[in-house]
Design an enzyme around this catalytic site. Structure first.
Site, mmCIF file in Angstrom:
data_model
loop_
_atom_site.group_PDB
_atom_site.id
_atom_site.type_symbol
_atom_site.label_atom_id
_atom_site.label_comp_id
_atom_site.label_asym_id
_atom_site.label_seq_id
_atom_site.Cartn_x
_atom_site.Cartn_y
_atom_site.Cartn_z
ATOM 1 N N HIS A 140 3.334 6.825 -6.779
ATOM 2 C CA HIS A 140 2.589 8.017 -7.184
ATOM 3 C C HIS A 140 3.502 9.243 -7.145
ATOM 4 O O HIS A 140 3.409 10.140 -7.991
ATOM 5 C CB HIS A 140 1.397 8.200 -6.237
ATOM 6 C CG HIS A 140 0.297 9.039 -6.785
ATOM 7 N ND1 HIS A 140 -0.842 9.333 -6.068
ATOM 8 C CD2 HIS A 140 0.136 9.673 -7.976
ATOM 9 C CE1 HIS A 140 -1.644 10.089 -6.791
ATOM 10 N NE2 HIS A 140 -1.074 10.318 -7.953
ATOM 11 N N HIS A 179 0.838 -1.212 0.000
ATOM 12 C CA HIS A 179 0.000 0.000 0.000
ATOM 13 C C HIS A 179 0.867 1.254 0.000
ATOM 14 O O HIS A 179 0.689 2.153 -0.839
ATOM 15 C CB HIS A 179 -0.903 -0.023 1.234
ATOM 16 C CG HIS A 179 -1.744 1.202 1.420
ATOM 17 N ND1 HIS A 179 -3.084 1.241 1.144
ATOM 18 C CD2 HIS A 179 -1.438 2.456 1.865
ATOM 19 C CE1 HIS A 179 -3.571 2.441 1.395
ATOM 20 N NE2 HIS A 179 -2.582 3.208 1.842
ATOM 21 N N GLU A 180 1.813 1.319 0.931
ATOM 22 C CA GLU A 180 2.634 2.526 1.033
ATOM 23 C C GLU A 180 3.529 2.697 -0.187
ATOM 24 O O GLU A 180 3.821 3.823 -0.605
ATOM 25 C CB GLU A 180 3.457 2.502 2.320
ATOM 26 C CG GLU A 180 2.631 2.531 3.598
ATOM 27 C CD GLU A 180 1.651 3.690 3.654
ATOM 28 O OE1 GLU A 180 1.907 4.748 3.042
ATOM 29 O OE2 GLU A 180 0.602 3.539 4.319
ATOM 30 N N HIS A 221 1.727 4.512 -2.826
ATOM 31 C CA HIS A 221 1.885 5.962 -2.642
ATOM 32 C C HIS A 221 3.241 6.417 -3.173
ATOM 33 O O HIS A 221 3.354 7.461 -3.825
ATOM 34 C CB HIS A 221 1.810 6.324 -1.154
ATOM 35 C CG HIS A 221 0.438 6.385 -0.579
ATOM 36 N ND1 HIS A 221 -0.576 7.129 -1.136
ATOM 37 C CD2 HIS A 221 -0.087 5.820 0.544
ATOM 38 C CE1 HIS A 221 -1.665 7.015 -0.389
ATOM 39 N NE2 HIS A 221 -1.403 6.228 0.632
#
Length: 711
Positions: A509, A502-503, A506
């Site tokens: 991104h 998940h991180e 990020h």
């Protein structure tokens, strides 16, 4: 300098990271060791690899003077723009603002990275000192009539300026940021707004520091009997921590989620589970100096006053006017749809668990029982035992799966570096390269918990991608994995494995951003859109091939096929509980920030209890984050925005379905489209346009409900 829509510069930074223990009485760090600016390593060029912050030379005493100098130079830059006698143009106003305040931006990024990951008392003292100054600086900027006059003049004739799509978007975002910060208000209201911003900055810091202080105070010392049921690796780490705390022969269980979840799941001593549950659940609500109740009351009151000054009936209305959802009603409608499906499932789950608890002589299932009996049901139903699973989830192995995923989807390689100065031990750094050898940026991995680190997991940027100055991004991932005992490897739960992916979603991104202007780069998007790319990436951690190759025990043996089969079958297990836990937190957040008046006798604990009763949240389920320690809301940027995880999950479930529909979750053409239309675009266009460019249409919640097994 990045100009984003927020309450204050301090709040922007704190939205990414929170803080450590309370030190409001500490002497300002720069007063302890005054030194000439020329000797300050933060000021002047950073002669380090990739111009990273020279953390090996920076001392806490250096930050406050660097902030002061940074604000002085940034104000000089902005005054020059505001007082420019030439007619305003995009280049001499908007683009000039993007180039302004370099020292302030560098200092803030380096510093606020620490307040969350290594918030020592010295760092907290600096934060307490500079937070109000930054809020004041931000208010002065947004309320500068001359500066706003130039921006407004450009905005009013924007269609005649011949701007590119990205330039037009930046002008719109900048103008809205000033409007939402009170630039068009009468003088008296502008003055009051500035005072509110400054006070909120102080309270923002205060809340985060109190929570971490109470979390540390919640460390629970247990006996060997109270550790019954816990695996050897957990016991060894807990014994090691107790020994370091001067309590040899005891076991120290921290009030952190990385300790709390496995203990609630596996500890057979019910009284010990209850003890650890209360230590974790009651952070911030204890009758001590770290109680956050008054801080919460002040913050919600000030937020509401601020919203009304700006013409909104509630803080939620103000916040969501700049979101994909647009209104609290739209966000609530989505939450209700998912919540009701989750609640129905949670009630079925509770009935099954109560049967097991009753057999053990427990007449009422309590919050400290749910995970324990849920694990029993999961083992019976799927033959899946957490104690059997965890040895096959070494942190390094999961990271290996993440690297393989990243290379197969995007052709990116992570190459470790050893020459980058970091802020503490155990932090690793990696260059990220394209398949053709071009360098993308730098990735920091700070995965282990420490006493000075805020709870949870997050991504932040030390340097934002900047096409204007041709600067590569530097991003950080933080987690709170319990360090292993000496001589052992770090093992993670399956939830931790999902969190790592998940991180890194990020991180991608930020790393793959390809905008010209830093204010539009990477994760500078709407709050209910920013979680979309991170949640998409979680899907690959459950790929069978990834787990077969990387989920291996200490002997290098792969996870047995029957255990892997059980893990795959159990992925939707307990989804009612998890859905209600998450959404109960989001609903309480929204109900709180939709208030149009705050009662004089407002009590956060009572409000929370009444709201949970109103929505029928089972007591044994409760909230994932209670208000008293809800750092997302009160020391972060998620106030009236925790719904964003569910909103973004609708986006990601629908987006991932595109890979599923192709029959190949490794489809590189789809990955290339996802990179081009989602990861690279940042906020250079409205998020709805980016999603449609990738998916061909707007999303529906069907894929989300199906993924959670709720449909």
């Amino acid at each position: 300098m990045r100009f984003v829509d927020t309450v204050s510069f301090a709040a922007v930074a704190a939205a990414l990271v929170a803080t450590g223990t309370m030190t409001l009485s500490a002497q300002p760090a720069h007063a302890q060791a005054a030194a000439p600016l020329s000797a300050n390593p933060l000021i002047g060029p950073w002669n380090t690899p990739d111009a990273v912050p020279p953390y090996d030379r920076i001392k806490p005493a250096h930050y406050a003077p660097a902030f002061d100098e940074g604000m002085r130079l940034a104000r000089k830059d902005l005054d020059a723009i505001a007082n420019n006698k030439a007619a305003p143009t995009f280049q001499n106003t908007i683009e000039a603002m993007e180039r302004s305040g370099e020292l302030l931006t560098r200092t803030a990024n380096a510093f606020f990275n620490l307040t969350g990951s290594d918030g020592t008392p010295e760092i907290q003292a600096v934060e307490t000192e500079v937070g109000p100054k930054l809020a004041r600086f931000q208010s002065q900027t947004y309320l500068d009539k001359k500066l706003f006059g130039r921006i407004d003049a450009l905005y009013q004739k924007r269609e005649a300026l011949g701007l590119t799509e990205e330039q037009a978007r930046l002008l719109e975002v900048t103008w809205k940021s000033f409007m939402r910060s009170g630039a068009a208000l009468p003088d008296a209201q502008r003055t009051r707004l500035a005072a509110i911003d400054e006070q909120l900055a102080k309270l923002n810091t205060e809340f985060g520091q109190k929570v971490v202080a109470d979390q540390k105070a919640g460390d629970t010392l247990l006996s060997a009997a109270e550790m019954a049921g816990m695996p050897d690796s957990f016991r060894a780490a807990a014994a090691d921590r107790a020994g370091k705390a001067g309590k040899p022969g005891m076991f120290l269980v921290g009030a952190t989620r990385s300790d709390f979840e496995p203990f609630m799941t596996q500890a057979t001593n019910r009284a010990a589970r209850e003890k650890v549950f209360h230590a974790f659940d009651e952070r911030g609500s204890n009758a001590n100096a770290n109680n956050t109740g008054d801080t919460i009351k002040q913050m919600v009151s000030l937020r509401l006053e601020r919203a009304k000054l700006l013409g909104f009936k509630s803080h939620a209305d103000f916040q969501l006017a700049n979101s994909m959802a647009e209104t609290p009603e739209a966000a609530q409608a989505l939450m209700d749809q998912v919540y009701q499906a989750g609640l129905a499932q949670a009630k079925k789950e509770e009935a099954d668990l109560q049967k097991l608890a009753t057999a053990d002589g427990i007449s009422k299932l309590e919050p400290w029982d749910w995970r324990f009996y849920s694990e029993k049901v999961r083992k019976a139903r799927y033959d899946l035992d957490e104690n059997q699973l965890k040895p096959y989830l070494p942190m390094e192995g999961i990271f290996g799966g993440l690297k393989e995923t990243t290379e197969r989807l995007f052709g990116l390689k992570l190459v470790e570096r050893t020459d980058i100065p970091t802020w503490n031990t155990g932090i690793r750094t990696f260059d990220v390269f394209e398949a053709d050898g071009r360098r993308v940026g730098l990735f920091y991995a700070d995965w282990f918990t420490r006493d000075t680190k805020q709870p949870g997991a997050w991504m932040n940027e030390i340097r934002t991608q900047n096409g204007l100055e041709n600067r590569k991004p530097q991003v950080v991932n933080n987690m709170n994995v319990t360090p292993p005992a000496k001589g052992q490897v770090a093992l993670v739960s399956y939830d931790d494995a999902e969190t790592m992916f998940h991180e890194f979603g990020h991180a991608l991104h930020g790393l793959l951003s390809a905008t010209r202007y830093p204010s539009l780069a990477g994760t500078a998007v709407y709050r209910d859109y920013v979680e979309f790319p991170s949640q998409v990436y979680e899907h690959w951690v459950s790929d069978r091939g990834i787990l077969e190759r990387h989920a291996r025990n200490a002997k290098g043996e792969p996870m047995p096929p029957q255990l892997l089969d059980a893990l795959m079958k159990a992925r939707n297990f307990n989804q009612g509980f998890m859905t209600v836990q998450q959404l109960s937190s989001a609903i309480v957040d929204m109900e709180l920030h939709r208030l149009e008046s705050i009662p004089a006798d407002f009590d956060a604990v009572k409000f929370e209890k009444a709201t949970l009763a109103k929505y029928g949240v089972p007591e044994a389920v409760g909230m994932r984050h209670r208000l008293s320690h809800f750092t997302h809301l009160f020391s972060g940027g998620y106030s009236a925005g925790y719904y964003a995880y569910t909103w973004a999950e609708v986006l990601e479930a629908d987006a991932f379905a595109k890979w599923q529909e192709s029959g190949d979750i490794w489809n590189k053409d789809i990955a290339a489209s996802y990179r081009k239309n989602i990861l690279q675009t940042g906020n250079s266009r409205p998020p709805q346009e980016s999603f449609i460019a990738f998916r061909g249409r707007l999303p529906t919640p069907d894929a989300l409900l199906k993924n959670r097994g709720l449909k």
